[in-house]
Design a protein around this motif. Structure first.
Motif, PDB file in Angstrom:
ATOM      1  N   PHE A  85       0.834  -1.199   0.000  1.00 44.27           N
ATOM      2  CA  PHE A  85       0.000   0.000   0.000  1.00 44.27           C
ATOM      3  C   PHE A  85       0.872   1.253   0.000  1.00 44.27           C
ATOM      4  N   GLY A  86       0.530   2.197  -0.871  1.00 44.39           N
ATOM      5  CA  GLY A  86       1.229   3.477  -0.916  1.00 44.39           C
ATOM      6  C   GLY A  86       2.592   3.448  -1.570  1.00 44.39           C
ATOM      7  N   TYR A  87       3.000   2.290  -2.110  1.00 43.68           N
ATOM      8  CA  TYR A  87       4.317   2.205  -2.753  1.00 43.68           C
ATOM      9  C   TYR A  87       4.324   3.005  -4.045  1.00 43.68           C
ATOM     10  N   LYS A  88       5.436   3.707  -4.302  1.00 47.95           N
ATOM     11  CA  LYS A  88       5.598   4.485  -5.531  1.00 47.95           C
ATOM     12  C   LYS A  88       6.736   3.910  -6.366  1.00 47.95           C
ATOM     13  N   SER A  89       6.425   3.653  -7.626  1.00 44.84           N
ATOM     14  CA  SER A  89       7.295   2.892  -8.517  1.00 44.84           C
ATOM     15  C   SER A  89       8.508   3.689  -8.986  1.00 44.84           C
TER      16      SER A  89
ATOM     17  N   ASN B 292      11.066  16.182  -6.248  1.00 42.12           N
ATOM     18  CA  ASN B 292      12.525  16.293  -6.368  1.00 42.12           C
ATOM     19  C   ASN B 292      13.203  16.554  -5.020  1.00 42.12           C
ATOM     20  N   LEU B 293      12.425  16.851  -3.984  1.00 44.11           N
ATOM     21  CA  LEU B 293      12.991  17.087  -2.658  1.00 44.11           C
ATOM     22  C   LEU B 293      12.956  15.835  -1.786  1.00 44.11           C
ATOM     23  N   LEU B 294      12.355  14.773  -2.287  1.00 47.70           N
ATOM     24  CA  LEU B 294      12.143  13.578  -1.483  1.00 47.70           C
ATOM     25  C   LEU B 294      13.145  12.479  -1.824  1.00 47.70           C
ATOM     26  N   ILE B 295      13.506  11.721  -0.811  1.00 52.87           N
ATOM     27  CA  ILE B 295      14.276  10.503  -1.010  1.00 52.87           C
ATOM     28  C   ILE B 295      13.541   9.376  -0.284  1.00 52.87           C
ATOM     29  N   ARG B 296      13.758   8.156  -0.733  1.00 51.21           N
ATOM     30  CA  ARG B 296      13.039   7.015  -0.178  1.00 51.21           C
ATOM     31  C   ARG B 296      13.663   6.587   1.149  1.00 51.21           C
ATOM     32  N   TYR B 297      12.826   6.502   2.181  1.00 54.46           N
ATOM     33  CA  TYR B 297      13.256   6.046   3.510  1.00 54.46           C
ATOM     34  C   TYR B 297      13.005   4.550   3.657  1.00 54.46           C
ATOM     35  N   SER B 298      11.867   4.106   3.170  1.00 55.95           N
ATOM     36  CA  SER B 298      11.527   2.690   3.084  1.00 55.95           C
ATOM     37  C   SER B 298      10.638   2.541   1.863  1.00 55.95           C
ATOM     38  N   ASN B 299      10.053   1.378   1.671  1.00 55.75           N
ATOM     39  CA  ASN B 299       9.290   1.136   0.449  1.00 55.75           C
ATOM     40  C   ASN B 299       8.184   2.155   0.215  1.00 55.75           C
ATOM     41  N   ASN B 300       7.494   2.576   1.264  1.00 57.09           N
ATOM     42  CA  ASN B 300       6.386   3.516   1.074  1.00 57.09           C
ATOM     43  C   ASN B 300       6.461   4.734   1.991  1.00 57.09           C
ATOM     44  N   ILE B 301       7.645   5.029   2.498  1.00 57.73           N
ATOM     45  CA  ILE B 301       7.870   6.212   3.324  1.00 57.73           C
ATOM     46  C   ILE B 301       9.020   7.016   2.737  1.00 57.73           C
ATOM     47  N   PHE B 302       8.849   8.340   2.698  1.00 57.72           N
ATOM     48  CA  PHE B 302       9.861   9.230   2.144  1.00 57.72           C
ATOM     49  C   PHE B 302      10.256  10.272   3.186  1.00 57.72           C
ATOM     50  N   ILE B 303      11.455  10.822   3.021  1.00 55.76           N
ATOM     51  CA  ILE B 303      11.912  11.931   3.847  1.00 55.76           C
ATOM     52  C   ILE B 303      12.496  13.006   2.935  1.00 55.76           C
ATOM     53  N   LEU B 304      12.669  14.191   3.482  1.00 51.86           N
ATOM     54  CA  LEU B 304      13.278  15.267   2.710  1.00 51.86           C
ATOM     55  C   LEU B 304      14.769  15.014   2.528  1.00 51.86           C
ATOM     56  N   GLU B 305      15.271  15.400   1.377  1.00 51.39           N
ATOM     57  CA  GLU B 305      16.712  15.337   1.120  1.00 51.39           C
ATOM     58  C   GLU B 305      17.430  16.130   2.210  1.00 51.39           C
ATOM     59  N   PRO B 306      18.481  15.550   2.843  1.00 58.83           N
ATOM     60  CA  PRO B 306      19.201  16.272   3.900  1.00 58.83           C
ATOM     61  C   PRO B 306      19.679  17.650   3.434  1.00 58.83           C
ATOM     62  N   GLY B 307      19.474  18.642   4.277  1.00 59.74           N
ATOM     63  CA  GLY B 307      19.875  20.005   3.956  1.00 59.74           C
ATOM     64  C   GLY B 307      18.863  20.777   3.140  1.00 59.74           C
ATOM     65  N   THR B 308      17.745  20.133   2.809  1.00 61.78           N
ATOM     66  CA  THR B 308      16.714  20.785   2.006  1.00 61.78           C
ATOM     67  C   THR B 308      15.868  21.714   2.863  1.00 61.78           C
ATOM     68  N   GLU B 309      15.621  22.895   2.369  1.00 62.28           N
ATOM     69  CA  GLU B 309      14.710  23.823   3.023  1.00 62.28           C
ATOM     70  C   GLU B 309      13.424  23.885   2.210  1.00 62.28           C
ATOM     71  N   HIS B 310      12.306  23.703   2.899  1.00 68.59           N
ATOM     72  CA  HIS B 310      11.026  23.667   2.198  1.00 68.59           C
ATOM     73  C   HIS B 310       9.934  24.245   3.069  1.00 68.59           C
ATOM     74  N   ILE B 311       9.149  25.161   2.498  1.00 66.40           N
ATOM     75  CA  ILE B 311       7.990  25.710   3.189  1.00 66.40           C
ATOM     76  C   ILE B 311       6.798  24.818   2.856  1.00 66.40           C
ATOM     77  N   GLU B 312       6.245  24.181   3.870  1.00 68.84           N
ATOM     78  CA  GLU B 312       5.165  23.228   3.647  1.00 68.84           C
ATOM     79  C   GLU B 312       3.891  23.914   3.160  1.00 68.84           C
ATOM     80  N   GLU B 313       3.222  23.210   2.270  1.00 70.36           N
ATOM     81  CA  GLU B 313       1.908  23.647   1.812  1.00 70.36           C
ATOM     82  C   GLU B 313       0.906  22.548   2.110  1.00 70.36           C
ATOM     83  N   ILE B 314      -0.301  22.957   2.442  1.00 74.37           N
ATOM     84  CA  ILE B 314      -1.369  21.996   2.678  1.00 74.37           C
ATOM     85  C   ILE B 314      -2.127  21.803   1.372  1.00 74.37           C
ATOM     86  N   SER B 315      -2.228  20.553   0.939  1.00 75.00           N
ATOM     87  CA  SER B 315      -2.916  20.240  -0.310  1.00 75.00           C
ATOM     88  C   SER B 315      -4.428  20.212  -0.085  1.00 75.00           C
ATOM     89  N   ASP B 316      -5.169  20.523  -1.136  1.00 73.44           N
ATOM     90  CA  ASP B 316      -6.629  20.439  -1.058  1.00 73.44           C
ATOM     91  C   ASP B 316      -7.144  19.093  -1.587  1.00 73.44           C
TER      92      ASP B 316
END
Length: 271
Positions: free
Chosen positions: A45-49, A172-196
């Motif tokens: 579930f939630g895996y991205k190819s 482009n700011l994400l890297i894979r942490y596990s099969n279906n979990i991602f984290i931000l690229e280390p050192g990346t600065e990002h202002i979060e947005e809430i999706s609709d």
């Protein structure tokens, strides 16, 4: 001078061809490994190819296209229709992002990921004595639940527990942490947005692996890669034939029809 040019051409040209071919073989080997990971996570579930259907090949970049939905009717399950991620807390306070909305409620009334127990980042706290069957998650993420009153009349009351948010993160700011979990690229600065994007309760998102196309690409790589880069290629090709036949003969006829009409004409079988 002319003899020197001829000499260097004779000596260096084969070396360049060999080096170029070796690089191609290693690229195919790495791609095969990525495709194998995809096949192994078809039902995750939630895996991205890793596979890009438009280019007909796999790469280290993340394909965030929407996966199909399955209805579970489990109140704590949730799926995102559109872009964005659920935000969770990983080990050591690291923030993670996932499309797998398979949650459970822990003993403290918190939403946590079903298998790992990672805490949902959003501040949601379900009260004691809540009735699980009354758990409600609306399309905009509002979470409410009914609670049994501690009196002889058996009254219940509805309680607002908070909001599950969907966070928009550029791929482009994400890297894979596990099969279906991602984290931000280390050192990346990002202002979060809430999706609709909408949230659907009692539904989970499958992987977005194009199963048939991935199997065909794997078979192609086994057909062109040189011996020694992948062992037992003939045996693995036979296994892929079995998988291919199972796909085309059983439960995925509609997928095959869609694939044949809309995708197959655009596939490229080059390096």
């Amino acid at each position: 001078m002319k003899h020197k040019i001829i000499f260097f051409t004779i000596v260096l040209l084969p070396c360049c061809i060999f080096a170029n071919n070796t690089a191609k073989q290693y690229r195919l080997l790495n791609e095969y490994k990525l495709l194998y990971i995809d096949i192994s996570n078809v039902d995750t579930f939630g895996y991205k190819s890793y596979f890009d259907i438009e280019k007909n090949r796999a790469a280290e970049s993340i394909n965030l296209s929407q996966g199909s939905f399955i209805v579970t009717q489990i109140p704590s399950d949730a799926a995102i229709a559109g872009d964005g991620f659920f935000k969770i807390k990983l080990e050591n306070g690291v923030i993670g992002y996932t499309r797998k909305g398979q949650f459970r409620i822990d003993s403290d009334g918190n939403f946590v990921t079903f298998n790992e127990g990672y805490l949902l980042y959003d501040n949601i706290k379900l009260p004691e004595l809540f009735l699980m069957e009354t758990l409600r998650i609306t399309g905009d993420g509002n979470v409410s639940v009914s609670v049994a009153e501690g009196n002889s009349r058996g009254e219940i009351s509805e309680v607002e527990a908070g909001y599950i948010k969907v966070y928009k993160i550029p791929e482009n700011l994400l890297i894979r942490y596990s099969n279906n979990i991602f984290i931000l690229e280390p050192g990346t600065e990002h202002i979060e947005e809430i999706s609709d994007s909408r949230i659907y309760q009692g539904i989970l998102e499958y992987s977005n692996v194009y199963y048939l196309a991935v199997v065909m690409r794997m078979y192609y790589i086994l057909s062109v890669i040189e011996d020694g880069y992948i062992t037992n290629t003939d045996f693995k090709k036979e296994l892929l034939k079995v998988i291919f036949n199972n796909i085309t003969n059983n439960s995925q006829q509609e997928d095959l029809l869609y694939y044949t009409k809309t995708i197959l004409p655009y596939l490229r079988y080059d390096y």
